[in-house]
Scaffold this motif. Structure first.
Motif, mmCIF file in Angstrom:
data_model
loop_
_atom_site.group_PDB
_atom_site.id
_atom_site.type_symbol
_atom_site.label_atom_id
_atom_site.label_comp_id
_atom_site.label_asym_id
_atom_site.label_seq_id
_atom_site.Cartn_x
_atom_site.Cartn_y
_atom_site.Cartn_z
ATOM 1 N N ASN A 302 0.841 -1.203 0.000
ATOM 2 C CA ASN A 302 0.000 0.000 0.000
ATOM 3 C C ASN A 302 0.875 1.251 0.000
ATOM 4 O O ASN A 302 0.609 2.206 -0.736
ATOM 5 C CB ASN A 302 -0.894 0.027 1.231
ATOM 6 C CG ASN A 302 -2.211 -0.691 0.992
ATOM 7 O OD1 ASN A 302 -2.520 -1.066 -0.137
ATOM 8 N ND2 ASN A 302 -2.977 -0.900 2.038
ATOM 9 N N ASP A 330 5.237 6.315 5.064
ATOM 10 C CA ASP A 330 5.487 6.753 3.680
ATOM 11 C C ASP A 330 5.279 8.257 3.530
ATOM 12 O O ASP A 330 4.738 8.910 4.424
ATOM 13 C CB ASP A 330 4.584 5.968 2.701
ATOM 14 C CG ASP A 330 3.102 6.261 2.889
ATOM 15 O OD1 ASP A 330 2.724 7.451 2.866
ATOM 16 O OD2 ASP A 330 2.305 5.303 3.054
ATOM 17 N N GLN A 349 -12.365 1.989 0.214
ATOM 18 C CA GLN A 349 -11.233 2.651 -0.422
ATOM 19 C C GLN A 349 -11.517 4.140 -0.421
ATOM 20 O O GLN A 349 -12.665 4.551 -0.563
ATOM 21 C CB GLN A 349 -11.082 2.141 -1.865
ATOM 22 C CG GLN A 349 -10.722 0.658 -1.901
ATOM 23 C CD GLN A 349 -10.795 0.080 -3.290
ATOM 24 O OE1 GLN A 349 -11.793 0.278 -3.987
ATOM 25 N NE2 GLN A 349 -9.753 -0.610 -3.697
ATOM 26 N N GLY A 362 -9.674 -3.399 -1.922
ATOM 27 C CA GLY A 362 -10.152 -2.767 -0.688
ATOM 28 C C GLY A 362 -10.242 -3.784 0.446
ATOM 29 O O GLY A 362 -10.945 -3.574 1.427
ATOM 30 N N LEU A 365 -6.376 -4.056 3.995
ATOM 31 C CA LEU A 365 -6.332 -3.567 5.378
ATOM 32 C C LEU A 365 -7.307 -4.327 6.271
ATOM 33 O O LEU A 365 -7.037 -4.526 7.456
ATOM 34 C CB LEU A 365 -6.624 -2.065 5.435
ATOM 35 C CG LEU A 365 -5.488 -1.152 4.968
ATOM 36 C CD1 LEU A 365 -5.881 0.309 5.125
ATOM 37 C CD2 LEU A 365 -4.198 -1.427 5.734
HETATM 38 P P1 ADP Z 1 -6.695 -1.524 -1.513
HETATM 39 O O1 ADP Z 1 -5.280 -1.095 -1.323
HETATM 40 O O2 ADP Z 1 -6.830 -2.812 -2.197
HETATM 41 O O3 ADP Z 1 -7.559 -0.458 -2.098
HETATM 42 P P2 ADP Z 1 -6.698 -1.691 1.344
HETATM 43 O O4 ADP Z 1 -7.677 -2.319 2.260
HETATM 44 O O5 ADP Z 1 -5.308 -2.183 1.411
HETATM 45 O O6 ADP Z 1 -7.311 -1.797 -0.085
HETATM 46 O O7 ADP Z 1 -6.691 -0.143 1.651
HETATM 47 C C1 ADP Z 1 -7.925 0.544 1.748
HETATM 48 C C2 ADP Z 1 -7.768 1.995 1.350
HETATM 49 O O8 ADP Z 1 -6.989 2.689 2.330
HETATM 50 C C3 ADP Z 1 -7.013 2.191 0.070
HETATM 51 O O9 ADP Z 1 -7.856 2.076 -1.051
HETATM 52 C C4 ADP Z 1 -6.493 3.631 0.235
HETATM 53 O O10 ADP Z 1 -7.520 4.529 -0.097
HETATM 54 C C5 ADP Z 1 -6.219 3.713 1.725
HETATM 55 N N1 ADP Z 1 -4.792 3.456 2.025
HETATM 56 C C6 ADP Z 1 -4.261 2.345 2.529
HETATM 57 N N2 ADP Z 1 -2.936 2.488 2.720
HETATM 58 C C7 ADP Z 1 -2.635 3.750 2.327
HETATM 59 C C8 ADP Z 1 -1.407 4.513 2.278
HETATM 60 N N3 ADP Z 1 -0.258 4.017 2.688
HETATM 61 N N4 ADP Z 1 -1.496 5.763 1.807
HETATM 62 C C9 ADP Z 1 -2.677 6.296 1.406
HETATM 63 N N5 ADP Z 1 -3.848 5.629 1.427
HETATM 64 C C10 ADP Z 1 -3.820 4.373 1.873
#
Ligand code: ADP
Length: 431
Positions: A302, A330, A349, A362, A365
């Motif tokens: 991510n 990051d 997301q 999505g 996490l």
């Molecule tokens: P995905 O990455 O498949 O969309 P995740 O569950 O991993 O789903 O993350 C959910 C949402 O959280 C992401 O779509 C993004 O909007 C936000 N997100 C997660 N990690 C980060 C990050 N390091 N920086 C910015 N936004 C993030």
């Protein structure tokens, strides 16, 4: 006293009746007096008229005063009853009061003062009894209302319970469907990926550059699809409570470092500076290395996906003698404040438009959050829009395994099923 009082005087002796009448008038009461000579006449009057008070002689021709008091109360006639007793009848006063008389007065002591005092007292007590009865009645009514409401709530609770059972069953079926479908889809998909890989490796010279390009697209799209399926499969297992941990002694620093190295090429492709800071005293912890790697992969992929320039730092530190902290920081796009509370929910997301720049399910996490909680740890995020994000995971050094949620045999991901590799998620699928 201005109010007209309706008084019944029950006595067979006319002189005595007159004495009562005179005393009341002398005491200043504004009275309307009805006279009865015996019990049956008195009962008849009491049944047809609402009197404010009745004075009755204890010795009456047809019944004694005690029987009359009992009779009046049995009939449910509510009225203050004052018994006029003869000298020496005081000992039966207790029985009279028990039977429902309001008061008694020895005849020889009948005077305007005494009669006025007894009458006022009797009416006051009677009034207080009426009010107490009314309050009791209201209490009974509100009790009944509460009881009724309770019954309604109980019915609602039972209905909600039934709905809950239905929802749990629907959710279980959905998870089962997802698990079966993604499992079934993986088999042909693996064949597509395998065969396209074989074609790319062998007989390269036999392929035209256009054919080679097409096979590469098949390969990349297949890999992307496989990664998505693996994530859905993982999630459905987490949801169904069928994912279990297999903790063992492991070097946490080494596992995190190795995972970072696996993903380094992705950071390099975006010219991001990827550094690690491993500063744990006792590096050996008791945890599931596969699941720990999965957590780091999800957070780091991510971080790479949502960072266009700058750096990413993965650190491992000892947050307390009993806990280890892993942080992924990051300098990426950051997360809007109002989304921070939702990003750990499945399918959430920040950008949910179909034209979004960053692909993904999505679920990463949500899976990470579930895994961390299975390890009895916690995960937090700090983020500033346009500045970057930091995901912090706190884990116990010693992870204990709790039984699977549904009590069934927990299953792990099949060894042949690779944990989601982020490379295909970061590449937008080539069509
Ligand atoms: P995905 O990455 O498949 O969309 P995740 O569950 O991993 O789903 O993350 C959910 C949402 O959280 C992401 O779509 C993004 O909007 C936000 N997100 C997660 N990690 C980060 C990050 N390091 N920086 C910015 N936004 C993030």
């Amino acid at each position: 006293m201005d109010d007209l009082l309706k008084i019944l005087v029950i006595d067979d002796d006319e002189i005595d009746r007159m004495a009562v009448r005179r005393s009341l008038i002398k005491a200043g009461f504004h009275v309307h007096i009805v006279e009865a000579e015996n019990c049956s006449e008195a009962i008849a009057y009491l049944q047809e008229t609402a009197f404010d008070c009745a004075f009755l002689d204890y010795r009456l021709p047809d019944q004694d005063g005690l029987s009359l008091v009992q009779h009046v109360r049995q009939l449910g006639i509510r009225i203050p009853l004052v018994v006029l007793t003869g000298q020496g009848d005081e000992e039966i006063a207790v029985d009279l009061m028990k039977a429902g008389a309001s008061d008694y007065l020895v005849k020889s002591r009948v005077s305007s003062d005494n009669l006025a005092r007894v009458l006022r007292n009797a009416m006051r007590v009677y009034q207080a009894e009426l009010e107490a009865d009314l309050a009791n009645q209201r209490l009974r009514e509100s009790n009944e209302l509460l009881l009724h409401k309770n019954q309604e709530l109980e019915i609602q609770r039972q209905q909600i319970q039934v709905q809950n059972i239905k929802l749990i069953e629907a959710s279980r079926l959905k998870s089962q469907f997802l698990a079966t479908m993604s499992h079934e889809l993986r088999t042909p998909l693996n064949a597509i990926i395998g065969f396209s890989q074989l074609l790319l490796r062998a007989n390269k010279s036999d392929l035209t550059s256009q054919q080679k390009d097409m096979i590469e697209r098949i390969f990349h799209n297949g890999r992307h699809l496989l990664a998505l399926l693996n994530e859905i499969l993982d999630f459905s297992k987490v949801e169904a409570g069928r994912l279990s941990l297999h903790p063992q002694p492991m070097d946490i620093g080494a596992v995190v470092q190795a995972t970072v190295e696996e993903l380094r090429s992705l950071a390099q492709e975006k010219q991001l500076l990827l550094t690690t800071q491993i500063s744990v005293g006792r590096a050996i912890v008791f945890n599931d290395p596969t699941r720990l790697r999965q957590i780091v992969v999800n957070l780091l992929s991510n971080a790479i996906k949502f960072t266009d320039r700058g750096s990413i730092t993965v650190s491992v530190a000892s947050s307390s003698p009993e806990t280890i902290q892993i942080a992924v920081e990051d300098t990426g796009i950051g997360i809007p404040h109002d989304h921070l509370g939702h990003i750990f929910e499945a399918f959430r997301q920040v950008d949910q438009s179909r034209t979004r720049k960053h692909p993904g399910t999505g679920l990463g996490l949500a899976i990470t959050d579930s895994l961390v909680r299975m390890m009895n740890g916690s995960i937090h995020v700090h983020s500033q829009l346009g500045q970057g994000s930091t995901f912090v995971v706190d884990l116990p050094r010693q992870v204990t395994v709790s039984p699977p949620l549904d009590g069934s045999n927990a299953c792990e991901l099949s060894p042949s099923l690779p944990i989601l590799h982020p490379s295909s998620l970061n590449e937008a699928p080539q069509q």
